[in-house]
Structures are given as C-alpha cells and as structure tokens.
Design a protein around this motif. Sequence first.
Motif, PDB file in Angstrom:
ATOM      1  N   GLY A 171      -0.753   7.912  -8.728  1.00 17.27           N
ATOM      2  CA  GLY A 171       0.467   7.118  -8.793  1.00 17.27           C
ATOM      3  C   GLY A 171       0.352   5.968  -9.778  1.00 17.27           C
ATOM      4  N   HIS A 172       1.486   5.561 -10.310  1.00 16.77           N
ATOM      5  CA  HIS A 172       1.552   4.450 -11.265  1.00 16.77           C
ATOM      6  C   HIS A 172       1.819   3.149 -10.523  1.00 16.77           C
ATOM      7  CE1 HIS A 172       2.858   2.060 -14.751  1.00 16.77           C
ATOM      8  NE2 HIS A 172       2.241   2.961 -15.498  1.00 16.77           N
ATOM      9  N   ILE A 173       1.318   2.060 -11.050  1.00 20.98           N
ATOM     10  CA  ILE A 173       1.458   0.755 -10.407  1.00 20.98           C
ATOM     11  C   ILE A 173       2.925   0.361 -10.226  1.00 20.98           C
ATOM     12  CG2 ILE A 173       1.403  -0.575 -12.565  1.00 20.98           C
ATOM     13  CD1 ILE A 173      -0.325  -1.548  -9.261  1.00 20.98           C
ATOM     14  N   GLU A 174       3.816   0.943 -11.031  1.00 23.69           N
ATOM     15  CA  GLU A 174       5.236   0.593 -10.951  1.00 23.69           C
ATOM     16  C   GLU A 174       6.021   1.490  -9.998  1.00 23.69           C
ATOM     17  OE1 GLU A 174       6.671   0.732 -14.938  1.00 23.69           O
ATOM     18  OE2 GLU A 174       5.471  -0.982 -15.619  1.00 23.69           O
ATOM     19  N   SER A 175       5.388   2.526  -9.450  1.00 20.55           N
ATOM     20  CA  SER A 175       6.111   3.422  -8.544  1.00 20.55           C
ATOM     21  C   SER A 175       6.351   2.729  -7.207  1.00 20.55           C
ATOM     22  CB  SER A 175       5.338   4.723  -8.336  1.00 20.55           C
ATOM     23  OG  SER A 175       4.179   4.498  -7.567  1.00 20.55           O
ATOM     24  N   GLU A 176       7.435   3.090  -6.539  1.00 23.57           N
ATOM     25  CA  GLU A 176       7.844   2.399  -5.314  1.00 23.57           C
ATOM     26  C   GLU A 176       6.789   2.473  -4.219  1.00 23.57           C
ATOM     27  OE1 GLU A 176      11.647   3.623  -3.945  1.00 23.57           O
ATOM     28  OE2 GLU A 176      12.691   3.133  -5.817  1.00 23.57           O
ATOM     29  N   LYS A 177       6.213   3.657  -4.005  1.00 20.65           N
ATOM     30  CA  LYS A 177       5.262   3.775  -2.899  1.00 20.65           C
ATOM     31  C   LYS A 177       3.948   3.047  -3.187  1.00 20.65           C
ATOM     32  CE  LYS A 177       3.535   8.452  -3.976  1.00 20.65           C
ATOM     33  NZ  LYS A 177       3.385   9.818  -3.398  1.00 20.65           N
ATOM     34  N   VAL A 178       3.569   2.946  -4.466  1.00 20.29           N
ATOM     35  CA  VAL A 178       2.370   2.176  -4.808  1.00 20.29           C
ATOM     36  C   VAL A 178       2.633   0.688  -4.599  1.00 20.29           C
ATOM     37  CG1 VAL A 178       0.825   1.475  -6.680  1.00 20.29           C
ATOM     38  CG2 VAL A 178       1.424   3.892  -6.394  1.00 20.29           C
ATOM     39  N   VAL A 179       3.805   0.230  -5.003  1.00 14.24           N
ATOM     40  CA  VAL A 179       4.178  -1.173  -4.786  1.00 14.24           C
ATOM     41  C   VAL A 179       4.138  -1.504  -3.297  1.00 14.24           C
ATOM     42  CG1 VAL A 179       6.072  -2.846  -4.931  1.00 14.24           C
ATOM     43  CG2 VAL A 179       5.552  -1.369  -6.888  1.00 14.24           C
ATOM     44  N   GLU A 180       4.674  -0.596  -2.473  1.00 14.62           N
ATOM     45  CA  GLU A 180       4.687  -0.821  -1.024  1.00 14.62           C
ATOM     46  C   GLU A 180       3.270  -0.841  -0.456  1.00 14.62           C
ATOM     47  OE1 GLU A 180       6.269   1.313   3.107  1.00 14.62           O
ATOM     48  OE2 GLU A 180       6.953   2.056   1.155  1.00 14.62           O
ATOM     49  N   ALA A 181       2.432   0.103  -0.885  1.00 14.46           N
ATOM     50  CA  ALA A 181       1.062   0.174  -0.369  1.00 14.46           C
ATOM     51  C   ALA A 181       0.265  -1.074  -0.725  1.00 14.46           C
ATOM     52  CB  ALA A 181       0.360   1.418  -0.917  1.00 14.46           C
ATOM     53  N   LEU A 182       0.399  -1.541  -1.953  1.00 14.21           N
ATOM     54  CA  LEU A 182      -0.350  -2.724  -2.376  1.00 14.21           C
ATOM     55  C   LEU A 182       0.184  -3.993  -1.718  1.00 14.21           C
ATOM     56  CD1 LEU A 182      -1.036  -2.037  -6.166  1.00 14.21           C
ATOM     57  CD2 LEU A 182      -2.440  -1.493  -4.170  1.00 14.21           C
ATOM     58  N   ARG A 183       1.477  -4.005  -1.422  1.00 19.16           N
ATOM     59  CA  ARG A 183       2.037  -5.151  -0.693  1.00 19.16           C
ATOM     60  C   ARG A 183       1.444  -5.222   0.711  1.00 19.16           C
ATOM     61  NH1 ARG A 183       7.149  -4.116  -1.279  1.00 19.16           N
ATOM     62  NH2 ARG A 183       7.342  -2.959   0.680  1.00 19.16           N
ATOM     63  N   ASP A 184       1.350  -4.063   1.381  1.00 14.79           N
ATOM     64  CA  ASP A 184       0.744  -4.026   2.716  1.00 14.79           C
ATOM     65  C   ASP A 184      -0.745  -4.359   2.651  1.00 14.79           C
ATOM     66  OD1 ASP A 184       3.204  -3.302   3.646  1.00 14.79           O
ATOM     67  OD2 ASP A 184       2.696  -1.196   4.017  1.00 14.79           O
ATOM     68  N   LEU A 185      -1.418  -3.831   1.641  1.00 19.11           N
ATOM     69  CA  LEU A 185      -2.843  -4.094   1.476  1.00 19.11           C
ATOM     70  C   LEU A 185      -3.101  -5.584   1.270  1.00 19.11           C
ATOM     71  CD1 LEU A 185      -5.786  -3.226   1.031  1.00 19.11           C
ATOM     72  CD2 LEU A 185      -5.191  -2.667  -1.335  1.00 19.11           C
ATOM     73  N   GLY A 186      -2.213  -6.232   0.551  1.00 17.72           N
ATOM     74  CA  GLY A 186      -2.365  -7.657   0.268  1.00 17.72           C
ATOM     75  C   GLY A 186      -2.372  -8.533   1.506  1.00 17.72           C
ATOM     76  N   GLN A 187      -1.843  -8.019   2.617  1.00 17.35           N
ATOM     77  CA  GLN A 187      -1.830  -8.790   3.859  1.00 17.35           C
ATOM     78  C   GLN A 187      -3.216  -8.848   4.506  1.00 17.35           C
ATOM     79  OE1 GLN A 187       1.226  -7.252   6.446  1.00 17.35           O
ATOM     80  NE2 GLN A 187       2.794  -7.295   4.845  1.00 17.35           N
ATOM     81  N   HIS A 188      -4.108  -7.934   4.110  1.00 16.69           N
ATOM     82  CA  HIS A 188      -5.434  -7.872   4.725  1.00 16.69           C
ATOM     83  C   HIS A 188      -6.566  -8.165   3.735  1.00 16.69           C
ATOM     84  CE1 HIS A 188      -3.350  -6.003   8.079  1.00 16.69           C
ATOM     85  NE2 HIS A 188      -2.863  -5.092   7.257  1.00 16.69           N
ATOM     86  N   ALA A 189      -6.310  -7.997   2.449  1.00 17.39           N
ATOM     87  CA  ALA A 189      -7.372  -8.129   1.454  1.00 17.39           C
ATOM     88  C   ALA A 189      -7.607  -9.588   1.069  1.00 17.39           C
ATOM     89  CB  ALA A 189      -7.018  -7.322   0.210  1.00 17.39           C
ATOM     90  N   LEU A 190      -8.854  -9.892   0.740  1.00 17.92           N
ATOM     91  CA  LEU A 190      -9.186 -11.214   0.219  1.00 17.92           C
ATOM     92  C   LEU A 190      -8.873 -11.298  -1.269  1.00 17.92           C
ATOM     93  CD1 LEU A 190     -12.705 -11.668   1.878  1.00 17.92           C
ATOM     94  CD2 LEU A 190     -10.519 -12.600   2.671  1.00 17.92           C
ATOM     95  N   PHE A 191      -8.929 -10.141  -1.928  1.00 19.20           N
ATOM     96  CA  PHE A 191      -8.786 -10.107  -3.386  1.00 19.20           C
ATOM     97  C   PHE A 191      -8.325  -8.719  -3.799  1.00 19.20           C
ATOM     98  CE2 PHE A 191     -10.839  -8.846  -7.397  1.00 19.20           C
ATOM     99  CZ  PHE A 191     -10.410  -9.839  -8.261  1.00 19.20           C
TER     100      PHE A 191
END
Length: 202
Positions: A171-191
Amino acid sequence: FIDSKAKICAEIFLTVSHCLLANCHPDKVKKIYSNPQVFGQCRIWLRNNYPRAELIEVSSTAKAAEVAAGEQYAAALAGDLAAEIYGLKVLQKAVEDSGRNETRFLVIGNSSAGKSGDDKSSIIVSVADRVGALYKMLYPFKKCGINLTKIESRPSKKKAWEYYFFIDFMGHIESEKVVEALRDLGQHALFIKHLGSYPRAK
C-alpha cells in the motif's frame, strides 16, 4: 534512516552469485571471510566443502576480498568482480545453495514515488517496553487489511530493551487504509517515521 531526510523511491531484486576467491590452492584454505548474509546463502556448500574452515564475518564482500588478498591461506566469498579488483583467483563459481539467490536493493532519493496502483511502503516504529505493545503495533494493519511483507527489529541504542521495528507493507502512504492504520498505530507508538512508498518490484 532514523535521522536522514532521504526516502526509498524504488526497490530492485537482482540475482546474485557468489564465488570462492583466494590466492592459494583450494585444499590450503583455512579461513573464509564474508558477510553474514552470504554465509547464510552458502551454508550447505560450506558444510560440504569446507567443514573445518574458520568462517570470519566482515562488513561486506568487498572487505572480505580485501582481507583475504593480504593473507596466505585465506579465501573470500564474494562476486567475481572482487577477484579482479583485489587480485584474487576464482577457485569456484556459483557456491550459493539456491539457484534463485536474489538480493533486494533499495533506490534512495529525495522523495517517495507517486501511486502506481501496486505499491509498498516502509516505516520505522518504536513502541513502549510493556506487555501487549507488539500486538498493539501490529493490530492496526490487520484491522485495515494491510499485508505486512517484512518486519525486522534493531536495538535503539538509546535505552535498554528499546527497539526500532522496520516494517514493509503493501500500500501507498497516501491510500485511505494506510492513513487509517498509521493513525491508529500513532496512538500506541513512541515514534513513527515513513521511509518511503514505491512501486512493488515485479
């Protein structure tokens, strides 16, 4: 990659063949130099042909050839071009265990590639050292139906038991599902750092 602004803009898979290089007779080889990946790719051949040789890991196949050229009973596992550069003889060609021995190379540039319709992305992630942290890191990808193609961990060297995870996924960083996954990941990741999006190599 941690501090660099460079981006991965392409990946290339090339067939790689390894040779045994030395300036002594094959029966006289006592030490063999190469990098860990090459030793792994030639494990069976080495066990069958040089079970008693000392295997010494170095940073690259070029370094292996350079060191072997300066020692009397040493050899290197490297490409035949290294033999020409460092004045070594090719004792045996194609010593890799698999005939489909491919190495992945990354093309680095100043920006990611645009969407191609068949893309991969690479990121670095760090999470807290606590129970369930790895599960929480991976779950957003499952939730969004994103296939992970590679995960590697490396010590952060900043704090004990803190690791960076290098993750490749479809998937590309601009695709909707990648954006959603990284947004959710950002809630738990330190970096989190995006290393690049690029067309998947065929």
